[in-house]
Design a protein around this motif. Sequence first.
Motif, PDB file in Angstrom:
ATOM      1  N   GLU A 151      -9.298 -24.664  13.533  1.00 53.29           N
ATOM      2  CA  GLU A 151      -8.169 -23.730  13.473  1.00 53.29           C
ATOM      3  C   GLU A 151      -8.357 -22.734  12.330  1.00 53.29           C
ATOM      4  N   LEU A 152      -8.776 -23.241  11.179  1.00 50.63           N
ATOM      5  CA  LEU A 152      -9.009 -22.365  10.032  1.00 50.63           C
ATOM      6  C   LEU A 152     -10.133 -21.383  10.324  1.00 50.63           C
ATOM      7  N   GLU A 153     -11.193 -21.858  10.937  1.00 48.27           N
ATOM      8  CA  GLU A 153     -12.299 -20.964  11.291  1.00 48.27           C
ATOM      9  C   GLU A 153     -11.847 -19.876  12.260  1.00 48.27           C
ATOM     10  N   ASN A 154     -11.021 -20.234  13.230  1.00 46.07           N
ATOM     11  CA  ASN A 154     -10.490 -19.244  14.175  1.00 46.07           C
ATOM     12  C   ASN A 154      -9.625 -18.212  13.465  1.00 46.07           C
ATOM     13  N   LEU A 155      -8.815 -18.665  12.518  1.00 48.97           N
ATOM     14  CA  LEU A 155      -8.006 -17.728  11.740  1.00 48.97           C
ATOM     15  C   LEU A 155      -8.888 -16.764  10.956  1.00 48.97           C
ATOM     16  N   LYS A 156      -9.923 -17.283  10.340  1.00 47.08           N
ATOM     17  CA  LYS A 156     -10.827 -16.430   9.565  1.00 47.08           C
ATOM     18  C   LYS A 156     -11.562 -15.442  10.471  1.00 47.08           C
ATOM     19  N   LYS A 157     -11.943 -15.890  11.655  1.00 51.75           N
ATOM     20  CA  LYS A 157     -12.599 -14.985  12.607  1.00 51.75           C
ATOM     21  C   LYS A 157     -11.645 -13.879  13.039  1.00 51.75           C
ATOM     22  N   ARG A 158     -10.391 -14.242  13.300  1.00 52.22           N
ATOM     23  CA  ARG A 158      -9.396 -13.237  13.700  1.00 52.22           C
ATOM     24  C   ARG A 158      -9.174 -12.243  12.570  1.00 52.22           C
ATOM     25  N   ARG A 159      -9.095 -12.744  11.335  1.00 48.83           N
ATOM     26  CA  ARG A 159      -8.918 -11.858  10.179  1.00 48.83           C
ATOM     27  C   ARG A 159     -10.083 -10.868  10.092  1.00 48.83           C
ATOM     28  N   LEU A 160     -11.295 -11.338  10.318  1.00 51.13           N
ATOM     29  CA  LEU A 160     -12.462 -10.467  10.267  1.00 51.13           C
ATOM     30  C   LEU A 160     -12.442  -9.437  11.397  1.00 51.13           C
ATOM     31  N   GLN A 161     -12.047  -9.857  12.596  1.00 50.57           N
ATOM     32  CA  GLN A 161     -11.938  -8.914  13.722  1.00 50.57           C
ATOM     33  C   GLN A 161     -10.942  -7.805  13.410  1.00 50.57           C
ATOM     34  N   LEU A 162      -9.799  -8.210  12.884  1.00 47.85           N
ATOM     35  CA  LEU A 162      -8.769  -7.231  12.539  1.00 47.85           C
ATOM     36  C   LEU A 162      -9.259  -6.298  11.444  1.00 47.85           C
ATOM     37  N   LYS A 163      -9.914  -6.850  10.436  1.00 48.52           N
ATOM     38  CA  LYS A 163     -10.423  -6.019   9.341  1.00 48.52           C
ATOM     39  C   LYS A 163     -11.430  -5.007   9.864  1.00 48.52           C
ATOM     40  N   ASP A 164     -12.301  -5.425  10.778  1.00 46.69           N
ATOM     41  CA  ASP A 164     -13.275  -4.506  11.362  1.00 46.69           C
ATOM     42  C   ASP A 164     -12.574  -3.369  12.121  1.00 46.69           C
ATOM     43  N   GLN A 165     -11.562  -3.715  12.914  1.00 43.07           N
ATOM     44  CA  GLN A 165     -10.814  -2.694  13.656  1.00 43.07           C
ATOM     45  C   GLN A 165     -10.123  -1.723  12.704  1.00 43.07           C
ATOM     46  N   LEU A 166      -9.480  -2.276  11.688  1.00 42.23           N
ATOM     47  CA  LEU A 166      -8.768  -1.436  10.729  1.00 42.23           C
ATOM     48  C   LEU A 166      -9.737  -0.535   9.970  1.00 42.23           C
ATOM     49  N   TYR A 167     -10.874  -1.084   9.556  1.00 45.94           N
ATOM     50  CA  TYR A 167     -11.844  -0.281   8.819  1.00 45.94           C
ATOM     51  C   TYR A 167     -12.374   0.861   9.676  1.00 45.94           C
ATOM     52  N   SER A 168     -12.591   0.585  10.931  1.00 45.18           N
ATOM     53  CA  SER A 168     -13.043   1.633  11.841  1.00 45.18           C
ATOM     54  C   SER A 168     -12.014   2.768  11.907  1.00 45.18           C
ATOM     55  N   MET A 169     -10.756   2.413  11.994  1.00 47.72           N
ATOM     56  CA  MET A 169      -9.695   3.416  12.041  1.00 47.72           C
ATOM     57  C   MET A 169      -9.600   4.177  10.713  1.00 47.72           C
TER      58      MET A 169
END
Length: 80
Positions: A55-73
């Motif tokens: 569960e923690l790993e999934n949360l960290k992966k989601r955080r990274l996905q979101l950060k990548d999307q936000l950084y792109s924007m």
Amino acid sequence: MDQHDLHHEFPEHREQIHELKMSNAHFQRLFDEYHEVNRHVVRVEVHTEMATDPELENLKKRRLQLKDQLYSMIREAVPG
């Protein structure tokens, strides 16, 4: 513990982050989700909330996905 809020992750883009939060509803939604996921990760890491390792790993992966999307924007919004 490392700071993972967007202002610590991208201090050089503080102005673009603020402008996008004010003008882009999609960015605002992703920004809010990123910070909620980040707070959840922190609560698990400091043991105020329980989660399994997967569960923690999934949360960290989601955080990274979101950060990548936000950084792109953010990068698209940088004048250049």
